[in-house]
Design an enzyme around this catalytic site. Structure first.
Site, PDB file in Angstrom:
ATOM      1  CE1 TYR A   1     -10.733   3.740   2.662  1.00 36.25           C
ATOM      2  CE2 TYR A   1     -12.112   5.698   2.638  1.00 36.25           C
ATOM      3  CZ  TYR A   1     -10.871   5.114   2.765  1.00 36.25           C
ATOM      4  OH  TYR A   1      -9.773   5.900   3.007  1.00 36.25           O
TER       5      TYR A   1
ATOM      6  CE  LYS B   1       0.619  -7.484   2.848  1.00 33.67           C
ATOM      7  NZ  LYS B   1       2.075  -7.240   2.768  1.00 33.67           N
TER       8      LYS B   1
ATOM      9  CG  ASP C   1       4.228  -4.824   1.295  1.00 34.89           C
ATOM     10  OD1 ASP C   1       3.744  -5.105   0.181  1.00 34.89           O
ATOM     11  OD2 ASP C   1       4.711  -5.678   2.056  1.00 34.89           O
TER      12      ASP C   1
ATOM     13  CG  ASP D   1      -6.966   7.178   1.911  1.00 37.31           C
ATOM     14  OD1 ASP D   1      -6.995   8.336   1.487  1.00 37.31           O
ATOM     15  OD2 ASP D   1      -6.844   6.889   3.122  1.00 37.31           O
TER      16      ASP D   1
ATOM     17  CG  ASP E   1      -2.277  11.318   1.780  1.00 39.71           C
ATOM     18  OD1 ASP E   1      -3.193  11.574   0.964  1.00 39.71           O
ATOM     19  OD2 ASP E   1      -2.312  11.695   2.970  1.00 39.71           O
TER      20      ASP E   1
END
Ligand code: IPM
Ligand code: MN
Length: 375
Positions: free
Chosen positions: A136, A210, A243, A267, A271
């Protein structure tokens, strides 16, 4: 006591949901004997299209005099995607160094979840998203074949970092994006997450990364998580690849208590979190700087196609308002707001279209305010 609170209704459905948020917070303030004085700021697409300004230094300085900002949403189809989001929303998160993005994922009673056989007892965790670093930082670019050079600069209150990049390519045009995390930046958000986990009955913190592929940036994140964990022996921890955690959120949400994630993964997974708690219409958020100016906003966007229809669910914004009251030091008023949201959802007759109802935005706001007054 009167709290002065800057309000930025913003774009799209922002003004409609903020109006309901204010209404409900005022009801809670009345009941608990304090006052709220709203100070409106018209940032967003309108202001940008009229003046060419995103958010000025003067406005930032003015906003920075207060502990909490109430924000609707930023984003408008008349402006190229990313211009307002980066130039206003991210600019404020960075300027005020709101390094914690707190996103509760809690399924309330009476709300339908798409997860089969899961209920409110299973879906109740908090995502602590790092909010100032990672991919970001907005540093990247494109290069055509040949040689070129690019310079980057990241200014934070924690540090000032410059990068220079020599590019030599015989390929076609390339694009790249630099991600960056810092030791202090990781440590402060992790410490917040550990403290939060230590204050909850399950005392369990999950880290997201990750590190198996993006091992420089997220291997570093993982290392700092391990170091920080050593100072919180009372909190159980685990690591999750991003993941895999999306899979576990769906299959076993009851495993999670507090989850700490780098900015971009945070982020994405919130959702998903919003959906399992009943949809974006219900998901609140807080951008926190415990020592500075914090900002409270629903995690959903400006939903331009619903603008002006009095249709969208105001609960995410009202709930974000409860987080704001808690931050101001009014936990009882905050609790009343959440209890009224819960009562409204449990009762079930006054709800917006996203929850299968036919009520308007303002009818839901009126009802939640009424429930507070009557409680
Ligand atoms: C969010 C939004 C923002 C983000 C966008 C609008 C910049 O998606 O708050 O989750 O990516 O942080
Ligand atoms: Mn998002």
């Amino acid at each position: 006591m009167i709290y002065k609170v800057p309000v930025i209704p913003g774009d799209g459905i922002g003004p409609e949901i903020i109006a309901e948020g204010k209404k409900v917070l005022e009801a809670a303030a009345d009941k608990h004997g304090f006052g709220l004085e709203w100070m409106e700021h018209s940032l967003g697409a309108e202001h940008f299209l009229e003046t060419g300004e995103l958010v000025g230094e003067e406005t930032l300085k003015e906003l920075g005099r207060y502990r909490a900002i109430y924000l609707g949403s930023i984003g408008d189809p008349r402006v190229k995607p990313g211009v307002l989001e980066k130039g206003i929303l991210l600019a404020m998160r960075f300027y005020f160094d709101q390094y914690i993005n707190l996103r509760p994922v809690k399924l309330l009673e009476g709300v339908w979840t798409p997860l089969k056989d899961k209920g409110p007892q299973d879906i109740d965790f908090i995502v602590v998203r790092e909010n100032t670093e990672d991919f970001y930082i907005g540093q990247g670019g494109r290069a055509k074949a040949g040689r070129s050079r690019a310079e980057f600069e990241v200014m934070r209150s924690l540090y000032h970092v410059k990068f220079g990049l020599d590019i030599e390519s015989d390929g076609d045009e390339i694009a790249f994006q630099i991600g960056m995390v810092s030791k202090k930046g990781c440590r402060r958000v992790m410490e917040y997450a550990f403290e939060l986990a230590a204050s909850r009955p399950d005392r369990h913190l999950s880290s997201v990364d990750k590190a198996n592929v993006l091992s420089d940036i997220y291997g570093f994140w993982r290392e700092i998580f391990e170091e920080t964990a050593a100072t919180y022996p009372g909190v159980a921890t685990d690591f999750n690849f991003v993941d895999a955690i999306t899979m576990w959120f769906v299959k076993n949400p009851e495993w999670f208590d507090v989850v700490v994630a780098p900015n971009m993964f945070g982020d994405i997974i919130t959702d998903l979190g919003a959906m399992i708690q009943g949809g974006l219409g219900l998901a609140p958020g807080a951008n926190l700087n415990p020592e500075g100016t914090s900002m409270f906003e629903p995690i959903h966007g400006s939903a331009p196609k619903y603008k002006g229809q009095n249709k969208i669910n105001p609960i995410a914004t009202i709930w974000s308002g409860a987080l704001l009251l808690e931050h101001l030091g009014e936990p009882n008023a905050a609790r009343d707001v959440v209890a009224a949201i819960e009562a409204n959802l449990r009762q079930g007759s006054i709800r917006t279209y996203d929850l299968g109802g036919t009520s308007t935005t303002s009818e839901v706001g009126d009802e939640v305010a009424r429930l507070i007054k009557e409680s």
